[in-house]
Design a protein around this motif. Structure first.
Motif, PDB file in Angstrom:
ATOM      1  N   LEU C 116      -3.192  -1.708  -2.013  1.00 38.38           N
ATOM      2  CA  LEU C 116      -2.803  -0.536  -2.795  1.00 38.38           C
ATOM      3  C   LEU C 116      -3.927   0.489  -2.858  1.00 38.38           C
ATOM      4  O   LEU C 116      -3.682   1.698  -2.784  1.00 38.38           O
ATOM      5  CB  LEU C 116      -2.352  -0.948  -4.196  1.00 38.38           C
ATOM      6  CG  LEU C 116      -1.153  -1.911  -4.242  1.00 38.38           C
ATOM      7  CD1 LEU C 116      -0.627  -2.071  -5.662  1.00 38.38           C
ATOM      8  CD2 LEU C 116      -0.037  -1.467  -3.325  1.00 38.38           C
ATOM      9  N   GLU C 117      -5.186   0.013  -2.959  1.00 39.24           N
ATOM     10  CA  GLU C 117      -6.319   0.947  -2.906  1.00 39.24           C
ATOM     11  C   GLU C 117      -6.330   1.698  -1.590  1.00 39.24           C
ATOM     12  O   GLU C 117      -6.618   2.900  -1.535  1.00 39.24           O
ATOM     13  CB  GLU C 117      -7.648   0.187  -3.050  1.00 39.24           C
ATOM     14  CG  GLU C 117      -8.038  -0.189  -4.440  1.00 39.24           C
ATOM     15  CD  GLU C 117      -8.336   0.998  -5.343  1.00 39.24           C
ATOM     16  OE1 GLU C 117      -8.266   0.819  -6.571  1.00 39.24           O
ATOM     17  OE2 GLU C 117      -8.616   2.109  -4.829  1.00 39.24           O
ATOM     18  N   LEU C 118      -6.034   0.984  -0.519  1.00 42.32           N
ATOM     19  CA  LEU C 118      -6.015   1.602   0.805  1.00 42.32           C
ATOM     20  C   LEU C 118      -4.930   2.668   0.871  1.00 42.32           C
ATOM     21  O   LEU C 118      -5.190   3.796   1.308  1.00 42.32           O
ATOM     22  CB  LEU C 118      -5.792   0.535   1.879  1.00 42.32           C
ATOM     23  CG  LEU C 118      -5.947   0.964   3.333  1.00 42.32           C
ATOM     24  CD1 LEU C 118      -6.420  -0.207   4.178  1.00 42.32           C
ATOM     25  CD2 LEU C 118      -4.667   1.526   3.894  1.00 42.32           C
ATOM     26  N   LEU C 119      -3.739   2.346   0.419  1.00 40.15           N
ATOM     27  CA  LEU C 119      -2.639   3.310   0.467  1.00 40.15           C
ATOM     28  C   LEU C 119      -2.945   4.525  -0.411  1.00 40.15           C
ATOM     29  O   LEU C 119      -2.674   5.660  -0.051  1.00 40.15           O
ATOM     30  CB  LEU C 119      -1.334   2.649   0.016  1.00 40.15           C
ATOM     31  CG  LEU C 119      -0.829   1.518   0.907  1.00 40.15           C
ATOM     32  CD1 LEU C 119       0.424   0.873   0.315  1.00 40.15           C
ATOM     33  CD2 LEU C 119      -0.547   2.009   2.318  1.00 40.15           C
ATOM     34  N   TRP C 120      -3.533   4.258  -1.558  1.00 48.45           N
ATOM     35  CA  TRP C 120      -3.919   5.343  -2.457  1.00 48.45           C
ATOM     36  C   TRP C 120      -4.953   6.244  -1.791  1.00 48.45           C
ATOM     37  O   TRP C 120      -4.828   7.465  -1.787  1.00 48.45           O
ATOM     38  CB  TRP C 120      -4.472   4.746  -3.744  1.00 48.45           C
ATOM     39  CG  TRP C 120      -4.905   5.736  -4.772  1.00 48.45           C
ATOM     40  CD1 TRP C 120      -6.148   6.271  -4.964  1.00 48.45           C
ATOM     41  CD2 TRP C 120      -4.075   6.306  -5.798  1.00 48.45           C
ATOM     42  NE1 TRP C 120      -6.149   7.145  -6.028  1.00 48.45           N
ATOM     43  CE2 TRP C 120      -4.890   7.174  -6.559  1.00 48.45           C
ATOM     44  CE3 TRP C 120      -2.731   6.162  -6.143  1.00 48.45           C
ATOM     45  CZ2 TRP C 120      -4.396   7.896  -7.635  1.00 48.45           C
ATOM     46  CZ3 TRP C 120      -2.250   6.883  -7.226  1.00 48.45           C
ATOM     47  CH2 TRP C 120      -3.074   7.738  -7.962  1.00 48.45           C
ATOM     48  N   GLY C 121      -5.982   5.629  -1.220  1.00 48.76           N
ATOM     49  CA  GLY C 121      -7.038   6.389  -0.558  1.00 48.76           C
ATOM     50  C   GLY C 121      -6.509   7.201   0.611  1.00 48.76           C
ATOM     51  O   GLY C 121      -6.908   8.354   0.822  1.00 48.76           O
ATOM     52  N   LEU C 122      -5.593   6.623   1.372  1.00 44.19           N
ATOM     53  CA  LEU C 122      -5.014   7.344   2.508  1.00 44.19           C
ATOM     54  C   LEU C 122      -4.215   8.544   2.003  1.00 44.19           C
ATOM     55  O   LEU C 122      -4.338   9.655   2.530  1.00 44.19           O
ATOM     56  CB  LEU C 122      -4.122   6.412   3.327  1.00 44.19           C
ATOM     57  CG  LEU C 122      -3.401   7.042   4.518  1.00 44.19           C
ATOM     58  CD1 LEU C 122      -4.400   7.602   5.529  1.00 44.19           C
ATOM     59  CD2 LEU C 122      -2.515   6.004   5.216  1.00 44.19           C
ATOM     60  N   GLU C 123      -3.400   8.318   0.971  1.00 44.29           N
ATOM     61  CA  GLU C 123      -2.611   9.420   0.435  1.00 44.29           C
ATOM     62  C   GLU C 123      -3.523  10.547  -0.052  1.00 44.29           C
ATOM     63  O   GLU C 123      -3.282  11.723   0.234  1.00 44.29           O
ATOM     64  CB  GLU C 123      -1.702   8.933  -0.686  1.00 44.29           C
ATOM     65  CG  GLU C 123      -0.719   9.996  -1.134  1.00 44.29           C
ATOM     66  CD  GLU C 123       0.137   9.594  -2.326  1.00 44.29           C
ATOM     67  OE1 GLU C 123       0.218   8.384  -2.639  1.00 44.29           O
ATOM     68  OE2 GLU C 123       0.717  10.508  -2.940  1.00 44.29           O
ATOM     69  N   GLN C 124      -4.589  10.192  -0.759  1.00 44.22           N
ATOM     70  CA  GLN C 124      -5.523  11.225  -1.234  1.00 44.22           C
ATOM     71  C   GLN C 124      -6.131  11.991  -0.060  1.00 44.22           C
ATOM     72  O   GLN C 124      -6.281  13.217  -0.113  1.00 44.22           O
ATOM     73  CB  GLN C 124      -6.664  10.583  -2.046  1.00 44.22           C
ATOM     74  CG  GLN C 124      -6.226   9.851  -3.291  1.00 44.22           C
ATOM     75  CD  GLN C 124      -5.360  10.690  -4.179  1.00 44.22           C
ATOM     76  OE1 GLN C 124      -5.738  11.789  -4.571  1.00 44.22           O
ATOM     77  NE2 GLN C 124      -4.175  10.189  -4.483  1.00 44.22           N
ATOM     78  N   SER C 136       4.624  10.403   0.646  1.00 43.77           N
ATOM     79  CA  SER C 136       5.188   9.074   0.775  1.00 43.77           C
ATOM     80  C   SER C 136       4.765   8.536   2.131  1.00 43.77           C
ATOM     81  O   SER C 136       4.881   9.231   3.147  1.00 43.77           O
ATOM     82  CB  SER C 136       6.710   9.097   0.707  1.00 43.77           C
ATOM     83  OG  SER C 136       7.229   7.849   1.132  1.00 43.77           O
ATOM     84  N   LEU C 137       4.257   7.312   2.135  1.00 45.19           N
ATOM     85  CA  LEU C 137       3.793   6.698   3.374  1.00 45.19           C
ATOM     86  C   LEU C 137       4.878   5.815   3.994  1.00 45.19           C
ATOM     87  O   LEU C 137       4.616   5.075   4.934  1.00 45.19           O
ATOM     88  CB  LEU C 137       2.527   5.873   3.084  1.00 45.19           C
ATOM     89  CG  LEU C 137       1.366   6.677   2.476  1.00 45.19           C
ATOM     90  CD1 LEU C 137       0.219   5.742   2.095  1.00 45.19           C
ATOM     91  CD2 LEU C 137       0.857   7.744   3.431  1.00 45.19           C
ATOM     92  N   GLN C 138       6.113   5.890   3.454  1.00 46.39           N
ATOM     93  CA  GLN C 138       7.193   5.036   3.977  1.00 46.39           C
ATOM     94  C   GLN C 138       7.638   5.360   5.402  1.00 46.39           C
ATOM     95  O   GLN C 138       7.939   4.448   6.158  1.00 46.39           O
ATOM     96  CB  GLN C 138       8.437   5.141   3.077  1.00 46.39           C
ATOM     97  CG  GLN C 138       8.409   4.269   1.854  1.00 46.39           C
ATOM     98  CD  GLN C 138       9.710   4.335   1.084  1.00 46.39           C
ATOM     99  OE1 GLN C 138      10.742   4.789   1.596  1.00 46.39           O
ATOM    100  NE2 GLN C 138       9.672   3.884  -0.150  1.00 46.39           N
ATOM    101  N   ALA C 288       3.540   6.213  12.433  1.00 48.00           N
ATOM    102  CA  ALA C 288       3.836   6.421  11.014  1.00 48.00           C
ATOM    103  C   ALA C 288       3.942   7.922  10.797  1.00 48.00           C
ATOM    104  O   ALA C 288       3.174   8.680  11.404  1.00 48.00           O
ATOM    105  CB  ALA C 288       2.759   5.821  10.120  1.00 48.00           C
ATOM    106  N   GLY C 289       4.855   8.344   9.956  1.00 47.84           N
ATOM    107  CA  GLY C 289       5.096   9.775   9.745  1.00 47.84           C
ATOM    108  C   GLY C 289       5.153  10.154   8.288  1.00 47.84           C
ATOM    109  O   GLY C 289       6.191  10.604   7.812  1.00 47.84           O
ATOM    110  N   PRO C 290       4.035   9.996   7.536  1.00 42.13           N
ATOM    111  CA  PRO C 290       4.069  10.298   6.106  1.00 42.13           C
ATOM    112  C   PRO C 290       4.651  11.684   5.821  1.00 42.13           C
ATOM    113  O   PRO C 290       4.403  12.633   6.564  1.00 42.13           O
ATOM    114  CB  PRO C 290       2.598  10.243   5.696  1.00 42.13           C
ATOM    115  CG  PRO C 290       1.915   9.440   6.743  1.00 42.13           C
ATOM    116  CD  PRO C 290       2.688   9.636   8.001  1.00 42.13           C
ATOM    117  N   VAL C 291       5.419  11.782   4.748  1.00 40.32           N
ATOM    118  CA  VAL C 291       6.014  13.060   4.345  1.00 40.32           C
ATOM    119  C   VAL C 291       5.330  13.517   3.069  1.00 40.32           C
ATOM    120  O   VAL C 291       5.193  12.743   2.118  1.00 40.32           O
ATOM    121  CB  VAL C 291       7.550  12.935   4.186  1.00 40.32           C
ATOM    122  CG1 VAL C 291       7.931  11.888   3.152  1.00 40.32           C
ATOM    123  CG2 VAL C 291       8.164  14.273   3.822  1.00 40.32           C
ATOM    124  N   GLY C 292       4.877  14.774   3.064  1.00 37.96           N
ATOM    125  CA  GLY C 292       4.138  15.319   1.931  1.00 37.96           C
ATOM    126  C   GLY C 292       4.816  16.551   1.375  1.00 37.96           C
ATOM    127  O   GLY C 292       5.544  17.252   2.085  1.00 37.96           O
TER     128      GLY C 292
END
Lengths: 434, 125, 492
Positions: C116-124, C136-138, C288-292
């Motif tokens: 979760l830290e990794l996903l949070w850091g990536l999103e930031q 969203s990283l889905q 992967a295609g995160p949507v922002g």
């Protein structure tokens, strides 16, 4: 810069800039309105050399204590042992770093793998045409529903009970695009408006269902779509042989690591009449000018890069490397191995279920329904049970409601693990915390 | 190719041809050359109504898809069953065995180009 | 050079009774067999015809097949629009760590804090680079992110009572996934022509910027590798008409660390982690295609999303999953996303930090350098400063009797993957080159030298070049027969 992979030195840059008649790299961005150019890079840290990076990633991985538990969790995704040969082959750079095989002359490795993969999936599920794969099981189910709508012109898909709840959520998200209605079987509405019936085998609770009977009772003109766990297909009948028009699946249970949810693999196979409606890439056999057998992506006119707004789907990138993993896994196992895998998990799961059901305050949620290698267990407090068992070194779940959780058994869980889980449950059930 | 612009046909600007004598419809020699190898033809059902100037099917090559626009309005009375197994007939014999369907024309006759007019449109090649 | 010996299908090497992998024995007492518990009609009648081979045969077969491929690890891949940069090995190692690879997706949040830290850091990090408020990283791929973005757009208008906005506009140079994704989300798609300088035609945009406009989808730089000079005007036009502006992040490598889509006026975006962020292409995926989105669209993102939960006494607040709210478009896939790909992208981000600015600098420098080196035989289609890629006009090759296709096939003989052919569709005989920042200067020069040499050879013996490739495992493949009479599995 502390880290990174830039090969050029300042001298290299100077040479290139000189050839371009420019003084600095920043000159290359002169066309961008100054108001849009950042004065400096966003705040992202200093960059890390490889050792520092390895330490940081290692620390993050270590913080996932859940990965060290003995895993009995299920819910559609299972702790499969990945053979060393598969892992070794997947790391080969000519697979890992290759692009989509749009130049078939230098991509026969990719294309032959895809052809073998399509053959294996077709064989497994009992339908003549399989695609090169989609993102995962949930999106494959959604794509199948959209296909049914396009093929029949009808406006509703009806699902059997026990379809994976997250997959239904994804289906509803996709259905919002064309305005497709999603309803349970018993509330399907006008049968003549049902584009497809969706069945999951085994269902979300691990139960083996009568696929043939469910398919046979579908409205006339509705497609029969079965979402199957491919790991059971060495033992259970292929849905294609039971009357399915379209089969989708999650490929993770046949050879991909858990990896906290991905990358996984969507499988799709269909009757021949549906061929030109299928989404995603398909590989075919052909020959070159010298008569050598050659493989090539084919029927591309279905896809987005040619049909654009009228494509069968928007899929471009798929999960090709994962398809290779599954192909290797199935090749190592063979038909005998796949059957033995199913029988082993079946036997262990039934042993475990029997012993757990005998513990006071616990019971099987569906004691009269047959199951395969996963079952739903009734407990006084599911969330508390998951936590209490984790504290004792075991991962179970997911909880499907406040009093029910799933328990799955794979080939990685030996007799000691099973008896250990029984003992842990015994302590937990006997105490006040469950 | 025997003849690139048969005189007895009417043509559309979208490169379809129509033979009033038997209601046959297809795509022109120019069109099949531009498309390249035809790999699949999607045709309407027998009995379907088509409207002049609107799509009534598609023709696919390896790398492209094109609509087939109905040259006249009417009802589909037959489709060329040979094209399913041999779509290459469209390339080999676009005005003969490579025809796509036959219509029973209805309503006012649509204004079609004559052979010389179509030839001029595509530059006489 | 890929290996030329043909490799039979694994099915053709099968012999009954062979097995490649031995399972543990059944070790429970009174082991129940499926036949004892299930109706016979539910059991498999005929075993699947999977190959029966030994482990060595499997290893040898796939090793040989790998040698009939090329990859970034073996060859330069100047594929425009694909950003085929080096895939760092440390990222693969990180993704394979047992704490990541062995983590079940249903592990409770408190047992997955590293993930979760990794996903949070990536999103930031993605927010910092794009100016968006959340991701969203889905989504599993760029097109998947586009679909999510288009569904967000549709939901946004619907929630404002503006459901009549059924139209999405794309430039005619758009990647095919753009109109396909918009159509899947229920929109009608209108394509507008590009202008004479290769960019968006503002007049054509204004003609469709009315109360039916749901969104304009752009990529910047566009698919010709040119910066959209009128992007701010376009944003103003779209917003004034009540529409949303969507950013296709496929070309982010040109501007990463130097410009942000949000500053240009984009409301929704997707990124391709397998392009800009170095995750391996894997023969066509996984990506992967995160949507922002910008801040006021956050409630529409797919859920669940991460949330920091401040717990008393905890030195560091815990991360947990928070269910999506009622305005969300819903899940775009099960579970959390292509986590193994996200690990690699995060490692890449950490390795560079703010140094990502040098990535776009070197990517644009390499492309411009290649353009100049090729100019004598293959001029660019549009005479403008290109960014990280450019489109060359393959019609220039007609003077030596070649088509763009012939040049591409001849490059395969010389150990290079070809550039992107025939895209964007608006350029006849388009050849799109994107060397990327990880090709050293000499590799760029070698590619240019190979192109010049092919053209020179065509001047002397064009027929030989038109027969290319002749040194690859197979020559040009009969694609017409493959489509006319499809053989999609063995036995044919």
């Amino acid at each position: 810069m502390a880290g990174g992979y830039l090969p050029d030195t300042p001298a290299d840059r100077q040479r290139m800039l000189q050839r371009l008649g420019l003084r600095s790299v920043d000159d290359l961005f002169a066309e961008i309105p100054p108001a849009l150019l950042l004065a400096e890079a966003p705040e992202l840290g200093p960059g890390l050399d490889e050792q520092a990076l390895a330490r940081r990633m290692g620390a993050l991985a270590e913080a996932n204590t859940g990965a060290r538990l003995v895993c009995f969790a299920g819910g559609g995704y299972y702790d499969r042992y990945i053979p060393a040969a598969e892992r070794a082959l997947l790391s080969r750079g000519e697979f890992l770093t290759a692009y989509t095989p749009y130049q078939p002359e230098v991509s026969q490795g990719t294309l032959q793998v895809t052809f073998e993969f399509q053959t294996m999936i077709s064989e497994l599920v009992g339908l003549p045409v399989a695609t090169a794969g989609l993102y995962d099981g949930s999106t494959a189910l959604a794509e199948a529903a959209l296909l049914a709508r396009a093929a029949t012109g009808r406006g509703t898909v009806a699902h059997a009970p026990g379809v994976h709840p997250q997959w239904l959520e994804v289906l509803r998200t996709y259905a919002a695009g064309p305005g497709l209605a999603v309803a349970p079987l018993e509330r399907m509405g006008d049968p003549q408006d049902v584009a497809a019936v969706l069945i999951q085998q085994p269902d979300y609770f691990g139960r083996v269902v009568d696929v043939r009977a469910l398919l046979a009772s579908r409205p006339a003109g509705a497609l029969g779509i079965v979402a199957v766990n491919p790991a059971v297909l060495g033992v259970l009948e292929a849905p294609g042989a039971q009357g399915a028009d379209l089969v989708v699946a999650e490929g993770q249970p046949i050879g991909l690591p858990l990896s906290y949810g991905g990358p996984y693999l969507g499988l799709m196979a269909a009757r021949t009449e549906l061929l030109r409606r299928l989404p995603g890439r398909i590989c075919g056999q052909s020959s070159d000018g010298s008569g050598r057998r050659a493989y090539v992506l084919t029927l591309q006119a279905r896809e987005q890069h040619i049909r654009r707004a009228r494509a069968t789907s928007n899929v471009c990138t798929n999960q090709a490397l994962c398809a290779l993993g599954v192909t290797i896994y199935l090749a190592l196992l063979g038909p005998q191995g796949l059957r033995r895998l199913g029988e082993l998990c079946f036997a262990r799961a039934h042993y475990l279920a029997g012993r757990l059901a005998a513990i006071p305050r616990l019971g099987l949620a569906f004691p009269h329904d047959p199951f395969f290698d996963e079952f739903a267990l009734t407990v006084p407090d599911a969330a508390a049970a998951v936590r209490a068992l984790a504290a004792r070194g075991y991962l179970v779940g997911p909880a499907v409601d406040g009093r029910t959780l799933l328990v799955a058994v794979t080939e990685r869980r030996d007799r000691a693990d099973l008896d250990g889980l029984v003992a842990a449950f015994g302590e937990v059930a006997g105490g006040a915390g469950v | 190719m025997a003849e690139e612009f048969p005189q007895d046909l009417g043509y559309t600007a979208e490169h379809e041809w129509y033979r009033a004598a038997d209601g046959a419809v297809g795509i022109t020699a120019h069109a099949q050359a531009a498309l390249g190898d035809v790999v699949y033809v999607e045709l309407p059902a027998v009995g379907a109504r088509v409207v002049a100037g609107t799509p009534c099917g598609t023709v696919e090559s390896v790398k492209s898809v094109s609509e087939i626009y109905a040259p006249v309005s009417g009802v589909v009375v037959a489709v060329n069953a040979e094209l399913a197994a041999a779509p290459e007939l469209v390339n080999q014999d676009p005005y003969g065995r490579g025809f796509m369907l036959r219509l029973r024309a209805e309503g006012d006759p649509a204004p079609l180009l004559s052979a010389p007019e179509y030839r001029a449109l595509v530059g006489g090649h | 050079m890929p290996a030329s010996e043909a490799e039979p299908l694994l099915f053709e090497q099968s012999a009954p009774g062979r097995i490649g992998y031995h399972l543990p024995p059944v070790d429970v007492p009174q082991a129940l067999a499926p036949g004892d518990a299930l109706p016979a009609a539910w059991l498999r009648q005929r075993p699947p015809a999977l190959p029966e081979v030994s482990e060595l045969q499997v290893v040898r077969h796939f090793t040989r097949l790998s040698r009939r491929n090329i990859g970034i690890d073996t060859s330069p891949y100047p594929l425009g629009s694909c950003t085929m940069k080096y895939n760092p090995k440390i990222n693969d190692e990180a993704a394979g760590l047992p704490g990541f690879a062995g983590l079940h997706p249903y592990a409770p949040a408190e047992l997955a804090q590293g993930a979760l830290e990794l996903l949070w850091g990536l999103e930031q990090g993605l927010c910092a680079l794009t100016g968006m408020a959340g991701f969203s990283l889905q989504p599993a791929a760029g097109a998947h992110g586009e679909l999510a973005g288009m569904l967000i757009c549709a939901a946004y208008h619907r929630q404002r009572g503006d459901g009549a906005r059924r139209r999405v506009v794309v430039p005619d140079s758009a990647h095919g996934t753009n109109p396909a994704s918009a159509a899947m989300a229920g929109f009608d798609v209108v394509e507008i022509p590009s202008g004479p300088r290769g960019g968006l035609d503002l007049r054509a945009l204004r003609a469709v910027a009315d109360s039916r406009l749901g969104a304009l989808m752009l990529t910047n730089p566009n698919t010709l590798g040119l910066f959209e000079e009128d992007v701010l005007e376009a944003a103003a036009t779209v917003h004034a008409a009540g529409g949303l502006l969507y950013y296709d992040g496929a070309n982010l490598n040109a501007i990463v660390g130097r410009a942000r889509p949000a500053d240009m006026g984009f409301d929704i975006c997707h990124l391709n982690l397998h392009k800009t962020f170095s995750t391996p292409h894997g023969m066509g995926g996984p990506g992967a295609g995160p949507v922002g989105v910008r801040a006021d669209l956050l409630p529409l993102l797919p859920g669940p999303r991460l949330r920091r939960a401040d717990l008393p006494g905890e030195p560091r607040a815990r991360l947990e999953w928070e269910a999506a709210g009622p305005r969300s478009i819903g899940r775009i896939r099960a579970l959390h996303g292509n986590f193994g790909v996200l690990v690699r992208a995060y490692a890449y981000l950490l390795a560079y930090g703010g140094g990502l600015r040098e990535v776009s600098g070197d990517a644009v420098l390499a492309a411009n350098y290649l353009l100049e080196l090729l100019r004598p035989v293959l001029p660019p289609k549009v005479e403008r400063r290109c960014m990280h890629e450019f489109v060359a006009d393959g019609r220039a090759l007609a003077s030596v009797g070649l088509r763009g296709l012939d040049l591409c096939k001849a490059l395969l003989d010389r150990g290079f993957h070809a550039p992107t052919m025939y895209f964007p569709l608006i350029v006849e005989e388009a050849l799109m080159f994107e060397p990327t920042e990880t090709e050293p200067r000499e590799a760029v020069e070698a590619l240019a030298a190979a192109v010049l040499e092919i053209v020179a050879q065509a001047g002397r013996e064009p027929e030989r070049v038109r027969q290319a490739p002749t040194t690859t495992p197979v020559g040009r493949v009969d694609e017409a027969t493959a489509a006319r009479r499809p053989v999609l599995r063995w036995p044919g």
